[in-house]
Design an enzyme around this catalytic site. Structure first.
Site, short mmCIF file in Angstrom:
data_model
loop_
_atom_site.label_atom_id
_atom_site.label_comp_id
_atom_site.label_asym_id
_atom_site.label_seq_id
_atom_site.Cartn_x
_atom_site.Cartn_y
_atom_site.Cartn_z
N LYS A 178 44.89 26.42 37.13
CA LYS A 178 44.11 25.55 36.22
C LYS A 178 44.62 25.61 34.78
O LYS A 178 44.83 24.57 34.14
CB LYS A 178 42.64 25.97 36.23
CG LYS A 178 41.93 25.80 37.55
CD LYS A 178 40.45 26.15 37.44
CE LYS A 178 40.17 27.62 37.16
NZ LYS A 178 40.60 28.52 38.25
N HIS B 254 35.73 33.97 44.61
CA HIS B 254 34.39 33.98 44.01
C HIS B 254 33.28 33.70 45.04
O HIS B 254 32.23 33.16 44.69
CB HIS B 254 34.30 32.94 42.88
CG HIS B 254 35.36 33.07 41.83
ND1 HIS B 254 35.55 34.24 41.12
CD2 HIS B 254 36.29 32.20 41.38
CE1 HIS B 254 36.56 34.06 40.27
NE2 HIS B 254 37.02 32.85 40.41
N ASN C 33 37.56 26.06 30.01
CA ASN C 33 37.59 27.45 30.44
C ASN C 33 38.61 28.25 29.65
O ASN C 33 38.84 29.42 29.94
CB ASN C 33 37.90 27.51 31.94
CG ASN C 33 37.47 28.81 32.59
OD1 ASN C 33 36.44 29.37 32.27
ND2 ASN C 33 38.29 29.30 33.50
#
Length: 475
Positions: A127, A197, A150
């Site tokens: 990302k 996650h 982020n």
């Protein structure tokens, strides 16, 4: 929750969960717009108290040591990305009929009428690199842009700032997307999907669904990975604006409505006049730094989003040439005695490590740390033929050792029990003893770092420092 005007925040009772960077940013911004803000955080101590004192000067109340009780009168909770949906505070909010949203949602709602469009990126891995590549391409096109979300400056600060941007390159984690129901990007990409996650999301299905939120309401293009069918499925499931297109990227020859690679050239068969008969050259593989397969995929995704925004081919090439990856992402540290030492400490899960291992051969692999519930059989099976040897470190190294015993029993393994500050230096020296000229010693841990290090950056720095010390000895 619906879109709100800035004036709607006047007098609202907002509880912000967490005193981290995004929490402090949200608290300051909403207090500045007239909301009555209370920040709750379960921590205590010097750092927390210092931040609390700073916020108090801005008119924000802070409650330390209790992150479970919902302050009386709360009519909205703004959460930091890392807080799990199962947190007691959110259960209390649900029981009281109070919405919970994240900082990305607040930023989206606070945009002005002339706000720049968002080109949004998510995925299990890649990302940050892709977002920064996209920003570099947009800059090369003469557009005013920033890589946010982020990474970098808190997203609310950018939205409320004075800088007049033309377009924003926005990295979004699954956590952030979970709490951002109103987000509607110009175009978006899901780079890849792999288990990660799951302790936060509860299941792979829930994790994928949160990633897929990035496509909701897209206007021009939903960019997906043709080698990862799960990303295309997310496009199919999305409710997008009329005329929005599905655009694939592939490391092979692209079909119509795809970007891909032909004889060392990145080409576009999506944003051309006749995508069935025409292909537009964008850049050479050599323009991608470094030209590892997964990084070429990142470049293609960035190029697809830029092209969706109308960027000319020359700017794609120039932006990729100008881009330099962040530290600890397949970073060449040094060559010592004919052996290359590569720092990919950012490879904190098996999917990222597999991509890193696929870029080199033969390899002495340094791996291990906190597995976060991961298993390693598929990773070892896929990479076994590339391995000269393996050095294992960290709390969950036994899981990797057992996978190696099952699927690569012929590969020499050094199991380092030590976890002191000299452990990485010992790992580098053990790797050097296994390596031969022409080999690559690769730190791609496939695990999180917090068992031995503050974060992956510190782990990467320890590796680089050990490699430089080894280079000095052979100078």
């Amino acid at each position: 929750m619906g879109s709100r005007q800035v004036s709607d925040w006047q007098g609202r009772n907002v509880t912000v969960a967490g005193l981290g960077v995004s929490g402090v940013s949200a608290a300051r911004a909403l207090a500045g717009l007239g909301a009555r803000v209370t920040v709750v955080d379960g921590g205590s101590g010097g750092t927390h108290e210092a931040r609390a004192a700073e916020l108090a000067e801005a008119g924000v109340a802070v409650r330390l040591g209790d992150a479970e009780t919902l302050p009386e009168g709360t009519d909205l909770v703004v959460t930091s990305p890392g807080w799990k949906p199962s947190s007691p505070l959110f259960a209390a909010a649900a029981a009281a009929g109070v919405d919970v949203v994240g900082d990305v949602e607040i930023a989206w709602l606070l945009r002005g009428q002339d706000a720049p469009p968002w080109l949004a990126i998510t995925g299990t891995n890649g990302k940050t690199t892709t977002t920064r590549m996209l920003a570099s391409i947009l800059t090369a096109a003469g557009l005013r842009t920033a890589a946010i979300g982020n990474i970098g400056t808190p997203i609310i600060d950018v939205v409320l700032g004075d800088e007049p941007y033309d377009v924003l390159a926005v990295e979004l984690s699954s956590y952030q997307l979970h709490w951002a129901p109103s987000l509607r990007a110009h175009s978006a990409a899901v780079l890849n999907l792999a288990p990660d996650h799951l302790d936060w999301h509860g299941s792979m299905e829930a994790y994928a669904a949160d990633k897929g939120r990035i496509y909701e309401g897209n206007k021009v293009a939903c960019v997906y990975n043709a080698a990862d069918p799960a990303t295309e499925e997310l496009v199919r499931a999305a409710d997008v604006e009329e005329g929005c297109r599905a655009i694939g990227f592939t490391l092979g020859t692209p079909g119509p409505s795809q970007l891909g690679v032909v004889e060392g050239i990145l080409v576009d068969r999506a944003f051309v006049a006749d995508r069935h008969k025409q292909a537009q050259e964008l850049a050479e593989v050599a323009d991608v730094n470094p030209p590892a397969p997964h990084n070429i995929a990142n470049a293609l995704a960035a190029a697809a989003l830029a092209r969706a925004f109308g960027v000319e081919p020359a700017a794609v090439r120039d932006g990729l040439r100008a881009f330099r990856p962040d530290a600890h992402r397949i970073e060449h540290v040094a060559e010592v005695e004919g052996v290359a030492y590569i720092d990919d400490s950012k490879a904190t899960n098996t999917h990222a490590a597999e991509a890193s291992l696929a870029a080199y051969e033969p390899i002495v692999w340094i791996a291990g740390g906190l597995a976060k519930g991961a298993t390693f059989d598929e990773l070892v099976t896929a990479s076994a033929k590339r391995l000269r040897g393996v050095v294992l470190i960290g709390a969950d190294r036994a899981l990797i050792r057992e996978a190696l015993a099952r699927h690569a029993p012929e590969v020499p393994v050094v199991d380092l029990e030590r976890t002191d500050t000299g452990a990485m230096s010992a790992a580098v020296r053990e790797a050097a003893s296994l390596a031969r000229p022409g080999d690559t010693v690769l730190l791609a841990p496939a695990c999180a770092s917090m068992d031995m290090f503050t974060n992956y950056n510190e782990r990467g720095e320890a590796f680089a420092e050990a490699v430089r010390a080894l280079a000095d000895e052979h100078a």
